[in-house]
Design an enzyme around this catalytic site. Structure first.
Site, PDB file in Angstrom:
ATOM      1  N   PRO A  23      -2.356  -2.517  -8.106  1.00  0.00           N
ATOM      2  CA  PRO A  23      -2.637  -1.113  -7.799  1.00  0.00           C
ATOM      3  C   PRO A  23      -3.972  -0.920  -7.069  1.00  0.00           C
ATOM      4  CG  PRO A  23      -1.983  -1.363 -10.097  1.00  0.00           C
ATOM      5  CD  PRO A  23      -2.205  -2.736  -9.549  1.00  0.00           C
ATOM      6  N   ARG A  27      12.390  -8.093   8.056  1.00  0.00           N
ATOM      7  CA  ARG A  27      13.144  -7.354   9.077  1.00  0.00           C
ATOM      8  C   ARG A  27      12.487  -7.451  10.441  1.00  0.00           C
ATOM      9  NH1 ARG A  27      11.350  -2.412  10.744  1.00  0.00           N
ATOM     10  NH2 ARG A  27      13.381  -1.624  11.394  1.00  0.00           N
ATOM     11  N   ASP A  42      11.410   1.823  15.658  1.00  0.00           N
ATOM     12  CA  ASP A  42      11.367   2.496  14.367  1.00  0.00           C
ATOM     13  C   ASP A  42      10.376   3.664  14.391  1.00  0.00           C
ATOM     14  OD1 ASP A  42      11.771   1.164  11.141  1.00  0.00           O
ATOM     15  OD2 ASP A  42      11.083   3.159  11.719  1.00  0.00           O
ATOM     16  N   GLU A  72      -2.375  -5.554 -17.808  1.00  0.00           N
ATOM     17  CA  GLU A  72      -3.449  -4.633 -17.449  1.00  0.00           C
ATOM     18  C   GLU A  72      -4.189  -5.158 -16.237  1.00  0.00           C
ATOM     19  OE1 GLU A  72      -2.288  -1.958 -18.945  1.00  0.00           O
ATOM     20  OE2 GLU A  72      -4.387  -1.490 -18.566  1.00  0.00           O
TER      21      GLU A  72
END
Ligand SMILES: O=C(NCc1ccc(CNCc2ncc[nH]2)cc1)c1csc2nc[nH]c(=O)c12
Length: 244
Positions: free
Chosen positions: A87, A152, A167, A114
């Site tokens: 994160p 991709r 895209d 954690e």
């Protein structure tokens, strides 16, 4: 390209890496996936990979040894990019996807606790990536997102029907509305312009609808754009239509 994934839940990857575009890319040998449970590299007979934090506090911290041993077992001539999914990482975007797509060998580390012992960050890892400001249960889904967007981009992965370059996130605009048969469904008609076969007008209509949608939903993307004269003209038309 070789992709190694270190995780405590290897079974999570089976379906994703063998389906659709990723499965085909593997068959075409554009990419070689290796999923490893880093618990196999724990030195304790119980397969311990985490422990309580020094300094107290809740939660568990991933120990350094198993991950160092796992990554170092990847005997390879060139040092691969070792990507820690967490994160606190750098926010992921298409630009980083394009950078990673150039690499020959990527290694992903997925955690569940954690946190990671800081020595993993300092001495084993080359990159830390977050896929957004929301909290997941672990790094696995995040790694799949990064892998999907990188594979991709491998030449030949998308076949000829779609090109990765076109895209929307590469052009900077959101996509225009798409339609297919029937021309009328429950009274809802496809815009006549798309049935006209007039390609210049269709391209113009699509650019205008992309601008309309981007302006409405992602003004931040619009603000970043180098506007062409045609875009300025179409945006002015949109303004007028709104003021009518
Ligand atoms: O591993 C991931 N998530 C699992 C996870 C969730 C919460 C915490 C605990 N962190 C708070 C904290 N630190 C110290 C004390 N408490 C750690 C790990 C993840 C990888 S990439 C990504 N991208 C977007 N979101 C994500 O959750 C992720």
């Amino acid at each position: 390209m070789r992709i190694d994934i270190f995780t405590l839940f290897p079974e999570m990857f089976a379906g994703v890496l063998s389906s659709s575009i990723l499965g085909k890319a593997r068959e075409k040998e554009l990419v070689d996936f290796h999923v490893t449970n880093f618990r196999d590299f724990s030195e304790s007979k119980h397969g311990t990979v985490d422990d309580t934090p020094y300094g107290g506090g809740g939660g568990m911290v991933l120990k350094p040894e198993p991950l160092f041993r796992a990554v170092e077992a990847l005997a390879g001539e060139k040092k691969p990019r070792v990507i820690l999914m967490c994160p606190q990482g750098v926010p992921y975007n298409q630009k980083l996807a394009e950078e990673l797509a150039q690499e020959e060998h990527l290694v992903f580390i997925c955690g569940h606790y954690e946190g990671y012992d800081e020595r993993i960050r300092e001495h084993l890892v080359t990159d830390e990536i977050s896929i957004g400001d929301y909290v997941l249960t672990g790094g696995e889904l995040a790694a799949m997102v990064v892998i999907d967007s990188v594979v991709r981009l491998q030449p030949g992965a998308l076949g000829n029907q779609t090109s990765a370059v076109e895209d929307s996130f590469s052009t900077g605009l959101l996509e225009y509305p798409h339609y297919t048969r029937p021309a009328e469904f429950r009274g809802w008609r496809v815009p006549d312009i798309l049935l006209s076969g007039h390609h210049a007008n269709i391209e113009r209509w699509r650019l205008k609808e992309s601008l309309r949608r981007t302006k409405a939903r992602r003004p931040d993307l619009l603000a970043k754009l180098e506007l062409t004269d045609e875009m300025k003209k179409l945006l002015a038309e949109l303004e007028q239509e709104q003021n009518m």
